[in-house]
Write a protein that holds these residues in place. Structure first.
Motif, PDB file in Angstrom:
ATOM      1  N   HIS A  65       8.464   8.272 -26.312  1.00 15.27           N
ATOM      2  CA  HIS A  65       8.136   8.606 -24.925  1.00 15.27           C
ATOM      3  C   HIS A  65       7.854   7.302 -24.176  1.00 15.27           C
ATOM      4  O   HIS A  65       6.911   6.592 -24.520  1.00 15.27           O
ATOM      5  CB  HIS A  65       6.908   9.518 -24.892  1.00 15.27           C
ATOM      6  N   LEU A  66       8.677   7.007 -23.182  1.00 16.49           N
ATOM      7  CA  LEU A  66       8.498   5.782 -22.387  1.00 16.49           C
ATOM      8  C   LEU A  66       7.598   6.065 -21.200  1.00 16.49           C
ATOM      9  O   LEU A  66       7.804   7.040 -20.478  1.00 16.49           O
ATOM     10  CB  LEU A  66       9.841   5.255 -21.896  1.00 16.49           C
ATOM     11  N   PHE A  67       6.599   5.201 -21.003  1.00 18.97           N
ATOM     12  CA  PHE A  67       5.707   5.330 -19.862  1.00 18.97           C
ATOM     13  C   PHE A  67       6.400   4.811 -18.610  1.00 18.97           C
ATOM     14  O   PHE A  67       7.060   3.772 -18.637  1.00 18.97           O
ATOM     15  CB  PHE A  67       4.416   4.526 -20.082  1.00 18.97           C
ATOM     16  N   ALA A  68       6.218   5.491 -17.487  1.00 20.53           N
ATOM     17  CA  ALA A  68       6.719   5.000 -16.203  1.00 20.53           C
ATOM     18  C   ALA A  68       5.903   3.776 -15.784  1.00 20.53           C
ATOM     19  O   ALA A  68       6.449   2.804 -15.270  1.00 20.53           O
ATOM     20  CB  ALA A  68       6.630   6.096 -15.142  1.00 20.53           C
ATOM     21  N   ASN A  69       4.603   3.819 -16.011  1.00 16.66           N
ATOM     22  CA  ASN A  69       3.699   2.689 -15.771  1.00 16.66           C
ATOM     23  C   ASN A  69       3.040   2.345 -17.097  1.00 16.66           C
ATOM     24  O   ASN A  69       2.362   3.191 -17.692  1.00 16.66           O
ATOM     25  CB  ASN A  69       2.629   3.059 -14.734  1.00 16.66           C
ATOM     26  N   ASP A  70       3.241   1.122 -17.565  1.00 18.26           N
ATOM     27  CA  ASP A  70       2.755   0.701 -18.879  1.00 18.26           C
ATOM     28  C   ASP A  70       1.231   0.704 -18.977  1.00 18.26           C
ATOM     29  O   ASP A  70       0.523   0.597 -17.973  1.00 18.26           O
ATOM     30  CB  ASP A  70       3.237  -0.719 -19.197  1.00 18.26           C
ATOM     31  N   MET A  71       0.765   0.772 -20.211  1.00 16.44           N
ATOM     32  CA  MET A  71      -0.653   0.601 -20.499  1.00 16.44           C
ATOM     33  C   MET A  71      -0.965  -0.895 -20.459  1.00 16.44           C
ATOM     34  O   MET A  71      -0.072  -1.729 -20.570  1.00 16.44           O
ATOM     35  CB  MET A  71      -1.008   1.168 -21.871  1.00 16.44           C
ATOM     36  N   ASN A  72      -2.233  -1.219 -20.329  1.00 16.30           N
ATOM     37  CA  ASN A  72      -2.683  -2.603 -20.233  1.00 16.30           C
ATOM     38  C   ASN A  72      -2.539  -3.351 -21.555  1.00 16.30           C
ATOM     39  O   ASN A  72      -2.392  -4.564 -21.581  1.00 16.30           O
ATOM     40  CB  ASN A  72      -4.142  -2.636 -19.763  1.00 16.30           C
ATOM     41  N   ASN A  73      -2.585  -2.625 -22.662  1.00 16.11           N
ATOM     42  CA  ASN A  73      -2.486  -3.245 -23.985  1.00 16.11           C
ATOM     43  C   ASN A  73      -1.883  -2.240 -24.961  1.00 16.11           C
ATOM     44  O   ASN A  73      -1.525  -1.131 -24.565  1.00 16.11           O
ATOM     45  CB  ASN A  73      -3.861  -3.753 -24.452  1.00 16.11           C
ATOM     46  N   THR A 125      -2.057  10.740 -23.412  1.00 14.04           N
ATOM     47  CA  THR A 125      -2.416   9.354 -23.682  1.00 14.04           C
ATOM     48  C   THR A 125      -3.529   8.921 -22.735  1.00 14.04           C
ATOM     49  O   THR A 125      -3.437   9.127 -21.521  1.00 14.04           O
ATOM     50  CB  THR A 125      -1.201   8.421 -23.508  1.00 14.04           C
ATOM     51  N   CYS A 126      -4.568   8.348 -23.303  1.00 11.13           N
ATOM     52  CA  CYS A 126      -5.667   7.773 -22.532  1.00 11.13           C
ATOM     53  C   CYS A 126      -5.710   6.276 -22.828  1.00 11.13           C
ATOM     54  O   CYS A 126      -5.366   5.856 -23.925  1.00 11.13           O
ATOM     55  CB  CYS A 126      -7.000   8.410 -22.921  1.00 11.13           C
ATOM     56  N   GLY A 127      -6.125   5.500 -21.856  1.00 10.80           N
ATOM     57  CA  GLY A 127      -6.197   4.055 -22.019  1.00 10.80           C
ATOM     58  C   GLY A 127      -6.256   3.410 -20.637  1.00 10.80           C
ATOM     59  O   GLY A 127      -6.469   4.091 -19.632  1.00 10.80           O
ATOM     60  N   ASP A 128      -6.041   2.121 -20.578  1.00 16.21           N
ATOM     61  CA  ASP A 128      -6.052   1.396 -19.322  1.00 16.21           C
ATOM     62  C   ASP A 128      -4.628   1.118 -18.876  1.00 16.21           C
ATOM     63  O   ASP A 128      -3.818   0.596 -19.648  1.00 16.21           O
ATOM     64  CB  ASP A 128      -6.778   0.045 -19.483  1.00 16.21           C
ATOM     65  N   LEU A 129      -4.314   1.466 -17.633  1.00 16.06           N
ATOM     66  CA  LEU A 129      -2.999   1.136 -17.101  1.00 16.06           C
ATOM     67  C   LEU A 129      -2.923  -0.354 -16.783  1.00 16.06           C
ATOM     68  O   LEU A 129      -3.938  -0.973 -16.453  1.00 16.06           O
ATOM     69  CB  LEU A 129      -2.725   1.942 -15.830  1.00 16.06           C
ATOM     70  N   ALA A 130      -1.736  -0.908 -16.891  1.00 12.65           N
ATOM     71  CA  ALA A 130      -1.533  -2.337 -16.607  1.00 12.65           C
ATOM     72  C   ALA A 130      -1.754  -2.606 -15.136  1.00 12.65           C
ATOM     73  O   ALA A 130      -1.630  -1.776 -14.294  1.00 12.65           O
ATOM     74  CB  ALA A 130      -0.126  -2.752 -17.007  1.00 12.65           C
TER      75      ALA A 130
END
Length: 130
Positions: A65-73, A125-130
């Motif tokens: 699954h490709l994110f449209a907006n990447d995670m920060n890490n 998915t939870c986390g920080d967006l880039a």
């Protein structure tokens, strides 16, 4: 009524007990996807999603699954759930054990521990967006 404090684009929200706060951005899901790995056309089909640009069917039981907006890490947290009766285990690293900030790989195994394409899978998915 939403109570909180804003600072540098971040919102702290007063918790239920009123004595602590939680960061609103940190508590939100950053991506989710409900998909059918079998699909009516025989290929993986996104049924509904947020921040997912595409899904690839890598092999039986494995999808990326490709994110449209990447995670920060590379350390975001993804969980998966299948409503297919025969699906027993879902893993978010798949055969590729390297974690990525731009995608997540899911592996689905049946009760006999064989890779299987389930009818319906949901990921969050939870986390920080880039």
């Amino acid at each position: 009524k939403l109570k909180g404090v804003t600072a540098a684009g971040s919102m702290l929200v007063v918790a239920e007990g009123g004595t602590t706060t939680t960061n609103l951005q940190q508590g939100l899901a950053k991506a989710w996807n409900h998909y059918d790995q079998k699909g009516d056309s025989g290929s993986t089909q996104i049924l509904d999603s947020f921040n997912i640009s595409s899904v690839s069917d890598d092999q039986t039981g494995v999808s990326t699954h490709l994110f449209a907006n990447d995670m920060n890490n590379n350390f975001s947290s993804t969980t998966a759930l299948s409503i297919d009766r025969d699906t027993r285990n879902l893993f978010t690293s798949g055969p590729e054990t390297t974690l990525h900030s731009d995608k997540v790989q899911i592996s689905c195994l049946n009760t006999g521990n064989s890779l299987v394409d389930p009818d319906s899978v949901s990921i969050i998915t939870c986390g920080d967006l880039a």
